[in-house]
Design a protein around this motif. Structure first.
Motif, PDB file in Angstrom:
ATOM      1  N   ASP A   1       7.111  87.136 -51.217  1.00  0.00           N
ATOM      2  CA  ASP A   1       6.859  85.757 -50.820  1.00  0.00           C
ATOM      3  C   ASP A   1       7.618  85.425 -49.541  1.00  0.00           C
ATOM      4  O   ASP A   1       8.836  85.577 -49.471  1.00  0.00           O
ATOM      5  CB  ASP A   1       7.307  84.823 -51.952  1.00  0.00           C
TER       6      ASP A   1
ATOM      7  N   ASP B   1      -4.435  90.402 -45.450  1.00  0.00           N
ATOM      8  CA  ASP B   1      -4.024  90.624 -46.836  1.00  0.00           C
ATOM      9  C   ASP B   1      -2.612  90.136 -47.142  1.00  0.00           C
ATOM     10  O   ASP B   1      -2.256  89.995 -48.317  1.00  0.00           O
ATOM     11  CB  ASP B   1      -4.129  92.108 -47.167  1.00  0.00           C
TER      12      ASP B   1
ATOM     13  N   VAL C   1      -0.411  85.435 -48.012  1.00  0.00           N
ATOM     14  CA  VAL C   1      -0.334  84.817 -49.332  1.00  0.00           C
ATOM     15  C   VAL C   1       1.110  84.434 -49.636  1.00  0.00           C
ATOM     16  O   VAL C   1       2.043  84.958 -49.029  1.00  0.00           O
ATOM     17  CB  VAL C   1      -0.869  85.766 -50.430  1.00  0.00           C
ATOM     18  N   ARG C   2       1.287  83.504 -50.562  1.00  0.00           N
ATOM     19  CA  ARG C   2       2.607  83.064 -51.006  1.00  0.00           C
ATOM     20  C   ARG C   2       2.657  83.090 -52.531  1.00  0.00           C
ATOM     21  O   ARG C   2       1.618  83.179 -53.201  1.00  0.00           O
ATOM     22  CB  ARG C   2       2.897  81.639 -50.506  1.00  0.00           C
ATOM     23  N   CYS C   3       3.846  82.980 -53.051  1.00  0.00           N
ATOM     24  CA  CYS C   3       4.055  82.886 -54.497  1.00  0.00           C
ATOM     25  C   CYS C   3       4.459  81.462 -54.831  1.00  0.00           C
ATOM     26  O   CYS C   3       5.472  80.966 -54.325  1.00  0.00           O
ATOM     27  CB  CYS C   3       5.130  83.877 -54.935  1.00  0.00           C
TER      28      CYS C   3
ATOM     29  N   THR D   1      -0.012  83.784 -57.184  1.00  0.00           N
ATOM     30  CA  THR D   1      -0.310  84.089 -55.787  1.00  0.00           C
ATOM     31  C   THR D   1      -1.327  83.096 -55.252  1.00  0.00           C
ATOM     32  O   THR D   1      -2.381  82.880 -55.867  1.00  0.00           O
ATOM     33  CB  THR D   1      -0.852  85.514 -55.640  1.00  0.00           C
TER      34      THR D   1
ATOM     35  N   HIS E   1      -2.967  81.225 -51.343  1.00  0.00           N
ATOM     36  CA  HIS E   1      -3.099  81.394 -49.902  1.00  0.00           C
ATOM     37  C   HIS E   1      -1.945  80.706 -49.178  1.00  0.00           C
ATOM     38  O   HIS E   1      -1.477  79.643 -49.592  1.00  0.00           O
ATOM     39  CB  HIS E   1      -4.412  80.802 -49.401  1.00  0.00           C
ATOM     40  N   ARG E   2      -1.500  81.330 -48.114  1.00  0.00           N
ATOM     41  CA  ARG E   2      -0.512  80.699 -47.251  1.00  0.00           C
ATOM     42  C   ARG E   2      -1.119  79.446 -46.643  1.00  0.00           C
ATOM     43  O   ARG E   2      -2.289  79.445 -46.223  1.00  0.00           O
ATOM     44  CB  ARG E   2      -0.104  81.687 -46.153  1.00  0.00           C
TER      45      ARG E   2
ATOM     46  N   ASP F   1     -11.386  84.971 -50.733  1.00  0.00           N
ATOM     47  CA  ASP F   1     -10.211  84.780 -51.577  1.00  0.00           C
ATOM     48  C   ASP F   1      -9.313  86.016 -51.500  1.00  0.00           C
ATOM     49  O   ASP F   1      -9.615  87.052 -52.092  1.00  0.00           O
ATOM     50  CB  ASP F   1     -10.656  84.537 -53.021  1.00  0.00           C
TER      51      ASP F   1
ATOM     52  N   THR G   1      -6.418  86.366 -52.776  1.00  0.00           N
ATOM     53  CA  THR G   1      -5.637  86.605 -53.989  1.00  0.00           C
ATOM     54  C   THR G   1      -6.316  87.611 -54.925  1.00  0.00           C
ATOM     55  O   THR G   1      -5.693  88.075 -55.876  1.00  0.00           O
ATOM     56  CB  THR G   1      -5.403  85.286 -54.751  1.00  0.00           C
TER      57      THR G   1
ATOM     58  N   SER H   1      -4.499  90.752 -53.275  1.00  0.00           N
ATOM     59  CA  SER H   1      -3.123  90.639 -52.786  1.00  0.00           C
ATOM     60  C   SER H   1      -2.294  89.930 -53.840  1.00  0.00           C
ATOM     61  O   SER H   1      -2.763  88.978 -54.470  1.00  0.00           O
ATOM     62  CB  SER H   1      -3.066  89.872 -51.465  1.00  0.00           C
TER      63      SER H   1
ATOM     64  N   SER I   1       1.738  88.341 -54.538  1.00  0.00           N
ATOM     65  CA  SER I   1       3.000  87.949 -53.918  1.00  0.00           C
ATOM     66  C   SER I   1       4.036  87.656 -54.991  1.00  0.00           C
ATOM     67  O   SER I   1       3.748  86.957 -55.971  1.00  0.00           O
ATOM     68  CB  SER I   1       2.789  86.708 -53.045  1.00  0.00           C
TER      69      SER I   1
END
Length: 466
Positions: A162, A171, A174-176, A181, A183-184, A193, A195, A198, A200
């Motif tokens: 993250d 890819d 993304v964030r946690c 997970t 999208h940023r 999508d 996630t 990917s 995180s």
């Protein structure tokens, strides 16, 4: 309340004064910024160049060593250094000479020369991985490595931390959030999508790391040995070795991206900490400021790559297209500059000078904040250090982000710029080059002292931190 301990209203007064000073002191930059709007989107050749702390873009006239001069003839001490792209100084003599020598010998031919062979040998000696490929950017290198990882493992999911930074690879955007997970934020034109393939997780969280890998669908963990783009986050003791242990246990590959952390030493964290990755990536500084990046890999991975290519050919019934390339990758100019950089610029002697200099800067910053009774922390990583608006250094991306005080950061950066000092934008990071002097450090600390003195003198500036 802000963790910084500084009141927002005081920051607003302080910042307004600095914006006025910038406009008054930089008429040529202001005029160029207005002229540029006619043909450059947002008035700059790359949109993020308008995201600095200045009210209008600052236009550079020339740069050399650890300094640059703007079009209004103001000289700056540069602690940003192209966000590592010119980590060893602007236009080192061996790089300038290599560019001049290659200029009349061809810039790009889609064919290798002897420089490529020498670079491969030098990279293998330095970083301990036997095989190498060359791209134009670290983003390209990471994209290529991810394709290889998926082809080798026949798994699709990429695992990242993250708040990570690996260029503009889709890819990794993304964030946690609350264990999930997502999208940023701020992505433009995202059509699918991410996630789906990917995942995180928080940095320094061994339990989350094993849980993610234990699903046995992860092709690779792509990581920086220390996070550097959301605010510097250092690994807990033994964490990176746990990354190696668990990726091996669950059949995933380990990709170590040292595009920023190469500031740690001549072999990066990979050599210093014996990380033993399957893939190693380094970009920006590898050719002395000329666009270039490399990725290295083990003999076992090389064999698996060959098998993956053969399997694709059999499945597709022809040569096909790897999805990796770009015609300017490994061009003759870049290879010549990379050779000169590895042989003459990116040397042990350079690191022997840079590392203690940065350590001294970090010590000076800690003393300065103590003098001003500010509970701010300072993190160090080789030639790089960063101050953050929190008392305890963050252990993951979420903690680093929680310490942000964007308006304060922007105001402090602008104060320094108005007095001839540039540090890395978007966070409070500094980088010492072989051309940086002890007097440059004194200037930075002295000007930052002046900034804090002026800011804290504003009535009501100091508030209780949280």
């Amino acid at each position: 309340m802000s963790k910084s301990g500084i009141c927002e209203s005081a920051v607003a007064i302080f910042a307004a004064n600095e914006r006025r000073r910038f406009i008054e002191s930089n008429p040529k930059s202001v005029a160029l910024a207005e002229r540029a709007k006619a043909n450059l989107f947002n008035g700059v050749p790359m949109h993020w160049m308008s995201d600095w702390s200045m009210p209008t873009p600052l236009f550079v006239q020339h740069a050399k060593a650890a300094r640059f001069t703007d079009v209004d003839d103001h000289e700056y001490i540069d602690f940003c250094l192209g966000d590592t792209g010119t980590m060893f100084g602007h236009s080192p003599v061996p790089i300038a000479r290599a560019i001049a020598e290659q200029a009349n010998k061809g810039l790009t031919t889609m064919l290798p020369g002897e420089d490529a062979v020498v670079c491969g040998e030098l990279l293998a000696q330095r970083f301990g991985l036997p095989f190498w490929q060359v791209t134009a950017t670290a983003t390209d290198a990471n994209r290529n490595v991810l394709r290889w990882a998926r082809a080798i493992t026949r798994r699709n999911t990429l695992l990242v931390f993250d708040g990570c930074y690996h260029g503009t690879v889709d890819d990794v955007m993304v964030r946690c959030r609350d264990g999930k997970t997502v999208h940023r934020s701020g992505l433009v034109g995202q059509a699918y999508d991410m996630t789906q393939y990917s995942r995180s997780i928080p940095f320094n969280d061994i339990q989350a790391l094993e849980a993610a890998l234990a699903q046995c669908d992860v092709c690779a963990l792509m990581c920086e040995p220390a996070m550097t783009n959301i605010g510097m986050v250092l690994p807990d003791p033994g964490f990176m070795h746990k990354c190696r242990e668990l990726t091996l246990k669950y059949g995933s590959l380990l990709i170590v991206d040292e595009t920023h952390t190469i500031s740690t030493g001549i072999g990066g964290c990979t050599q210093l900490w014996d990380l033993q990755p399957d893939f190693f990536v380094v970009g920006k500084p590898i050719a002395g400021g000329v666009p270039c990046a490399v990725f290295g890999f083990t003999e076992q991975v090389a064999l698996a790559m060959t098998d993956a290519q053969e399997n694709v050919r059999k499945d597709s019934g022809g040569h096909g297209h790897s999805g990796m390339g770009t015609t300017l990758s490994a061009n003759a100019l870049a290879m010549r500059c990379m050779r000169a950089n590895l042989e003459e610029v990116m040397t042990q002697a350079a690191y022997d000078y840079m590392l203690p200099l940065a350590a001294g800067l970090a010590q000076g910053l800690r003393y300065l904040f103590k003098q001003h009774r500010l509970d701010w922390s300072v993190a160090e990583l080789g030639a790089r250090c960063e101050f953050q608006f929190c008392a305890t250094p963050p252990r993951n991306g979420a903690e680093a982000e929680a310490a942000f005080h964007d308006s304060l950061q922007i105001a402090l950066h602008l104060y320094l710029i108005n007095r001839g000092i540039l540090i890395t934008p978007f966070h409070n990071m500094t980088l010492c080059s072989p051309q940086t002097s002890h007097m440059d450090l004194d200037r930075l600390i002295g000007e930052l002292d002046g900034a804090l003195t002026a800011l804290l003198a504003i009535p009501g500036a100091r508030v209780a931190s949280t």
